[in-house]
Design a protein around this motif. Structure first.
Motif, mmCIF file in Angstrom:
data_model
loop_
_atom_site.group_PDB
_atom_site.id
_atom_site.type_symbol
_atom_site.label_atom_id
_atom_site.label_comp_id
_atom_site.label_asym_id
_atom_site.label_seq_id
_atom_site.Cartn_x
_atom_site.Cartn_y
_atom_site.Cartn_z
ATOM 1 N N SER A 270 48.309 43.645 41.388
ATOM 2 C CA SER A 270 49.148 44.278 40.613
ATOM 3 C C SER A 270 49.470 45.778 41.290
ATOM 4 O O SER A 270 50.581 46.329 41.146
ATOM 5 N N THR A 271 48.649 46.424 41.991
ATOM 6 C CA THR A 271 48.792 47.732 42.428
ATOM 7 C C THR A 271 49.435 47.992 43.830
ATOM 8 O O THR A 271 49.924 48.495 44.292
ATOM 9 N N ILE A 272 49.968 46.410 44.116
ATOM 10 C CA ILE A 272 50.803 46.598 45.492
ATOM 11 C C ILE A 272 51.973 45.800 44.988
ATOM 12 O O ILE A 272 52.753 45.330 45.900
ATOM 13 N N GLY A 273 52.406 45.533 43.732
ATOM 14 C CA GLY A 273 53.280 44.909 43.385
ATOM 15 C C GLY A 273 53.432 43.495 43.041
ATOM 16 O O GLY A 273 54.544 42.853 42.997
ATOM 17 N N GLY A 274 52.342 42.929 43.005
ATOM 18 C CA GLY A 274 52.191 41.387 42.818
ATOM 19 C C GLY A 274 51.415 41.037 41.442
ATOM 20 O O GLY A 274 51.568 41.924 40.468
ATOM 21 N N SER A 275 51.262 39.841 41.304
ATOM 22 C CA SER A 275 50.627 39.322 39.944
ATOM 23 C C SER A 275 49.229 39.962 39.778
ATOM 24 O O SER A 275 48.430 39.978 40.749
ATOM 25 N N ASP A 276 49.001 40.180 38.476
ATOM 26 C CA ASP A 276 47.123 40.701 38.218
ATOM 27 C C ASP A 276 46.317 39.620 38.344
ATOM 28 O O ASP A 276 45.264 39.838 38.310
ATOM 29 N N ALA A 277 46.969 38.121 38.396
ATOM 30 C CA ALA A 277 46.196 37.262 38.612
ATOM 31 C C ALA A 277 46.760 35.918 39.493
ATOM 32 O O ALA A 277 46.883 34.953 39.123
ATOM 33 N N GLN A 278 47.047 36.606 40.794
ATOM 34 C CA GLN A 278 47.417 35.803 41.749
ATOM 35 C C GLN A 278 46.259 34.529 42.162
ATOM 36 O O GLN A 278 45.204 34.988 42.555
ATOM 37 N N VAL A 279 46.698 33.435 41.978
ATOM 38 C CA VAL A 279 45.750 32.330 42.374
ATOM 39 C C VAL A 279 45.629 32.132 43.823
ATOM 40 O O VAL A 279 46.443 32.159 44.513
ATOM 41 N N MET A 280 44.331 31.768 44.302
ATOM 42 C CA MET A 280 43.958 31.795 45.572
ATOM 43 C C MET A 280 43.608 30.298 45.682
ATOM 44 O O MET A 280 42.811 29.591 44.970
ATOM 45 N N GLU A 281 44.286 29.543 46.566
ATOM 46 C CA GLU A 281 44.110 28.142 47.073
ATOM 47 C C GLU A 281 42.797 27.806 47.707
ATOM 48 O O GLU A 281 42.739 28.868 48.612
ATOM 49 N N GLY B 232 36.660 23.804 52.712
ATOM 50 C CA GLY B 232 35.347 24.297 52.728
ATOM 51 C C GLY B 232 35.467 25.155 51.524
ATOM 52 O O GLY B 232 35.952 24.750 50.632
ATOM 53 N N ASP B 233 34.703 26.142 51.585
ATOM 54 C CA ASP B 233 34.666 26.972 50.194
ATOM 55 C C ASP B 233 35.559 28.270 50.448
ATOM 56 O O ASP B 233 35.420 29.374 49.762
ATOM 57 N N VAL B 234 36.505 28.149 51.347
ATOM 58 C CA VAL B 234 37.252 29.258 51.595
ATOM 59 C C VAL B 234 38.809 29.333 50.552
ATOM 60 O O VAL B 234 39.364 28.269 50.564
ATOM 61 N N TYR B 235 38.947 30.338 49.870
ATOM 62 C CA TYR B 235 40.125 30.474 49.099
ATOM 63 C C TYR B 235 40.748 31.611 49.511
ATOM 64 O O TYR B 235 40.651 32.493 49.923
ATOM 65 N N SER B 236 42.545 31.290 49.409
ATOM 66 C CA SER B 236 43.358 31.962 50.234
ATOM 67 C C SER B 236 44.572 32.361 49.357
ATOM 68 O O SER B 236 45.007 31.286 48.755
#
Ligand SMILES: [Ca+2]
Ligand SMILES: [Ca+2]
Ligand SMILES: [Ca+2]
Length: 304
Positions: free
Chosen positions: A169-180, A184-188
């Motif tokens: 939200s501080t850079i103009g996006g969603s306050d809960a942007q889903v990371m896919e 492995g265990d990496v979310y992005s």
């Protein structure tokens, strides 16, 4: 003559049939001799909520794994627990994705009990996910709504990771942007910074939950919004491996970078820590000395 030959072949076929029947019975006898597994089925819940499909249920006698299965789309498991005569009366314990279930059962070798027993399983998980390796692949971008940076984080859980989000939200996006999960265990997730975002350092807070609803929101991914022309530059810090601190490992990492280069040792910071104008092996040594003797003797980025 003809009649007696026919009789003879009937006798032979009868003998063969008897032999076949006997060998079949022998096979059946050995099958009966093997102790059948004890079958269990039922609903699976974690913190009183049904678990999602694919969660593993495992059964043990003592420390030994005796059966496992994946929970189906209805939140139901069904598995066979193997054993032999010597396991008669032993306790069967269950794990729901690594968390001990509250229920257990008794194993029976010769069952007068039903072939398949219903046993609903439940467990409590209060362990939050671990969040590590926060990283922005472009640590410096311009707030033009176009330049992007891929944000990554590693999330693990004792049971199973649920949803991972990052607050943009501080850079103009969603306050809960889903990371896919990208393997492995990496979310992005990949983000830009909206036009009008002030230059500066932004701590983008990650919120990683597990399937039981426990969450960890203690880790930030750092992104710098910079004036045009500075994008793509690496931050001036000794945290060369980008793990959030400056230690001896960074000196070793920097030395390895000068020997093997990318992609084996991807730089997360400007490596010219002795401000000589070049990134070379000396920087690795210099940074290692800094972590041993401190900045009085080995200042990072001394003013020119
Ligand atoms: Ca957990
Ligand atoms: Ca480091
Ligand atoms: Ca240097």
């Amino acid at each position: 003559m003809k009649q007696s030959r026919k009789m003879g072949s009937i006798v032979v076929w009868t003998l063969i049939s008897i032999l076949l029947a006997l060998s079949g019975m022998a096979a059946m006898t050995s099958a009966i001799g093997e102790t059948p597994p004890n079958m269990f089925y039922g609903y699976v819940t974690l913190n009183d909520e049904p678990v999602p499909a694919g969660i593993t249920v495992s059964a043990y006698i003592g420390e030994e794994l005796r059966g496992s299965c994946a929970v189906d789309g209805m939140g139901v498991y069904s598995l066979g627990v193997t054993g032999n005569e010597s396991d008669e009366g032993e306790t069967v314990t269950f794990m729901i994705c690594g968390v001990p279930a509250d229920e257990n059962a008794t194993w029976h070798a010769r069952s007068s009990t039903p072939v398949s027993r219903r046993l609903d399983l439940s467990a409590e998980d209060h362990e939050v996910p671990a969040v590590t390796n926060p990283d922005a692949n472009q640590p410096l971008i311009v707030a033009d709504g176009a330049q992007t940076s891929q944000l990554n984080v590693t999330v693990t859980d004792n049971c199973a990771v649920g949803i991972v989000t990052v607050n943009l939200s501080t850079i103009g996006g969603s306050d809960a942007q889903v990371m896919e999960c990208i393997g492995g265990d990496v979310y992005s997730t990949t983000t830009n910074a909206s036009v009008g975002t002030a230059n500066g350092t932004y701590d983008l807070r990650v919120n990683a939950s597990d399937i039981a609803g426990n969450y960890n929101d203690s880790v930030d991914i750092v992104l710098e919004i910079v004036p045009e022309g500075m994008e793509g530059m690496l931050p001036k810090t000794g945290d060369i491996d980008g793990d959030g601190d400056i230690d001896f490992d960074d000196g070793v990492y920097l030395a390895m970078y000068t020997i093997y280069g990318e992609p084996y040792y991807l730089l997360h910071a400007d490596g010219d820590v002795n401000s000589s104008g070049a990134v070379d092996f000396d920087d690795g040594i210099y940074l290692a000395m800094y972590t041993i003797y401190g900045k009085y003797y080995y200042p990072l980025y001394p003013p020119v």
